[in-house]
Design a protein around this motif. Structure first.
Motif, PDB file in Angstrom:
ATOM      1  N   LYS A 175      43.783  50.181  37.725  1.00 16.28           N
ATOM      2  CA  LYS A 175      44.448  49.839  38.966  1.00 16.28           C
ATOM      3  C   LYS A 175      44.437  48.320  39.086  1.00 16.28           C
ATOM      4  O   LYS A 175      43.371  47.703  39.156  1.00 16.28           O
ATOM      5  CB  LYS A 175      43.733  50.488  40.155  1.00 16.28           C
ATOM      6  N   THR A 228      49.374  47.521  42.534  1.00 15.75           N
ATOM      7  CA  THR A 228      49.530  47.284  43.967  1.00 15.75           C
ATOM      8  C   THR A 228      49.957  45.831  44.148  1.00 15.75           C
ATOM      9  O   THR A 228      49.207  44.917  43.785  1.00 15.75           O
ATOM     10  CB  THR A 228      48.219  47.544  44.728  1.00 15.75           C
ATOM     11  N   LYS A 254      41.596  46.619  48.392  1.00 15.38           N
ATOM     12  CA  LYS A 254      40.423  47.497  48.420  1.00 15.38           C
ATOM     13  C   LYS A 254      40.810  48.936  48.771  1.00 15.38           C
ATOM     14  O   LYS A 254      40.256  49.888  48.216  1.00 15.38           O
ATOM     15  CB  LYS A 254      39.393  46.941  49.395  1.00 15.38           C
ATOM     16  N   ALA A 307      43.471  50.345  47.929  1.00 10.99           N
ATOM     17  CA  ALA A 307      44.104  50.911  46.736  1.00 10.99           C
ATOM     18  C   ALA A 307      43.114  51.107  45.589  1.00 10.99           C
ATOM     19  O   ALA A 307      43.495  51.564  44.513  1.00 10.99           O
ATOM     20  CB  ALA A 307      45.247  50.010  46.282  1.00 10.99           C
ATOM     21  N   GLY A 308      41.860  50.722  45.797  1.00 11.10           N
ATOM     22  CA  GLY A 308      40.852  50.873  44.748  1.00 11.10           C
ATOM     23  C   GLY A 308      40.949  49.822  43.663  1.00 11.10           C
ATOM     24  O   GLY A 308      40.460  50.016  42.544  1.00 11.10           O
ATOM     25  N   VAL A 309      41.560  48.683  43.987  1.00 13.29           N
ATOM     26  CA  VAL A 309      41.759  47.608  43.007  1.00 13.29           C
ATOM     27  C   VAL A 309      40.506  46.746  42.901  1.00 13.29           C
ATOM     28  O   VAL A 309      39.943  46.314  43.918  1.00 13.29           O
ATOM     29  CB  VAL A 309      42.961  46.724  43.416  1.00 13.29           C
ATOM     30  N   THR A 310      40.074  46.474  41.667  1.00 14.03           N
ATOM     31  CA  THR A 310      38.943  45.572  41.435  1.00 14.03           C
ATOM     32  C   THR A 310      39.330  44.357  40.599  1.00 14.03           C
ATOM     33  O   THR A 310      38.540  43.433  40.447  1.00 14.03           O
ATOM     34  CB  THR A 310      37.787  46.303  40.738  1.00 14.03           C
TER      35      THR A 310
END
Length: 279
Positions: free
Chosen positions: A2, A28, A69, A71-74
């Motif tokens: 992601k 995203t 965050k 969207a679970g993006v790191t």
């Protein structure tokens, strides 16, 4: 993976979006409302892995982080220009953005974006190399066009490199124009194309354009970029030579760039890493 894409203006965000989705990443997009193209919406909607676009203001750093965050993006990439002049009076910050701005000692591009990157990391989102997905677009070493620089042009380049490395190290700009071993124009906030136009007006045909990476260039942001528009600006100005830092400069529309340069008799060369000034 992601992946977050923080999108400014120009083609850069589209290229990153396409490359990321081709690799199967879910993207995203945080599109900066004042800069990004509306065409990002249909680009994200095209067939392929999931991609969503969220429009948000330039100074809304807390909003960026909330979107990423959720969207679970790191990991995220910054791609696309934000006009330097908008960093002065053009930002309406949220509380997170204001906290960054108030603790800055300087408002140059590097200081602002480095501070933003630090805050993003503190919130669990790592900003990665903006060229990581676009390695084939990086300038290569040596002459890339049919025409090679003349002996006099080589002297202009040697002179120009010394000047450009110092100016880039001072965070003034990354492009200078040289003719007869004299500096004709220096880039500041106006950008490369306007610098080229000014050089043509001041010195006429035969100007050499030297674009360099900063000493110790942070590849996460403000990476040197050229494209077909750069060559078109050179043709209008009568500029004859373009030098780029190999491995540090993105060449968008590379084939079209080189074809246009060859048609106009413009030489394009890639300066090898070993030839750069040390930071």
């Amino acid at each position: 993976m992601k992946l977050g894409l923080i999108a400014g203006n120009g083609r850069f965000p589209f290229l990153v979006l396409d490359a990321a989705r081709a690799m199967g990443h879910e993207v995203t997009v945080v599109a900066i409302r004042e800069e990004a193209s509306k065409e990002l919406e249909p680009a994200a909607a095209s067939p392929g892995p999931a991609a969503s676009v969220h429009w948000i203001g330039l100074g809304q750093l807390g909003g960026w982080l909330k979107i990423l965050k959720a969207a679970g993006v790191t990991r995220a990439v910054m791609a696309g220009q934000v006009k330097h002049t908008k960093l002065f009076g053009g930002i309406v910050p949220d509380m997170t953005g204001l906290a960054v701005l108030t603790r800055l000692k300087a408002r140059n591009t590097d200081a602002i974006i480095a501070a933003v990157a630090d805050v993003m990391r503190d919130h669990g989102v790592e900003l990665i190399d903006s060229t990581a997905l676009l390695q084939p677009m990086l300038a290569t070493e040596g002459v890339m066009t049919r025409r090679h620089p003349t002996e006099d042009e080589e002297k202009d380049l040697a002179f120009g490199y010394r000047m450009a490395d110092v100016i880039a190290g001072l965070d003034v700009g990354q492009t200078i124009a040289v003719k007869h071993q004299a500096v004709v124009a220096v880039e500041a906030m106006e950008g490369t194309d306007e610098t080229i136009a000014r050089a043509g007006h001041l010195a006429g045909p035969g100007v050499a354009i030297v674009k360099v990476a900063k000493p110790g260039q942070d590849m996460r942001f403000d990476v040197p970029v050229v494209g077909l528009a750069t060559i078109q600006a050179m043709r209008l100005a009568g500029a004859a030579l373009l030098s780029l830092d190999a491995g540090k400069t993105l060449m968008f529309e590379r084939e079209d760039m080189l074809a246009s340069a060859n048609e106009a008799g413009i030489a394009i060369v890639g300066r090898p890493p070993a030839a750069r000034e040390k930071p």
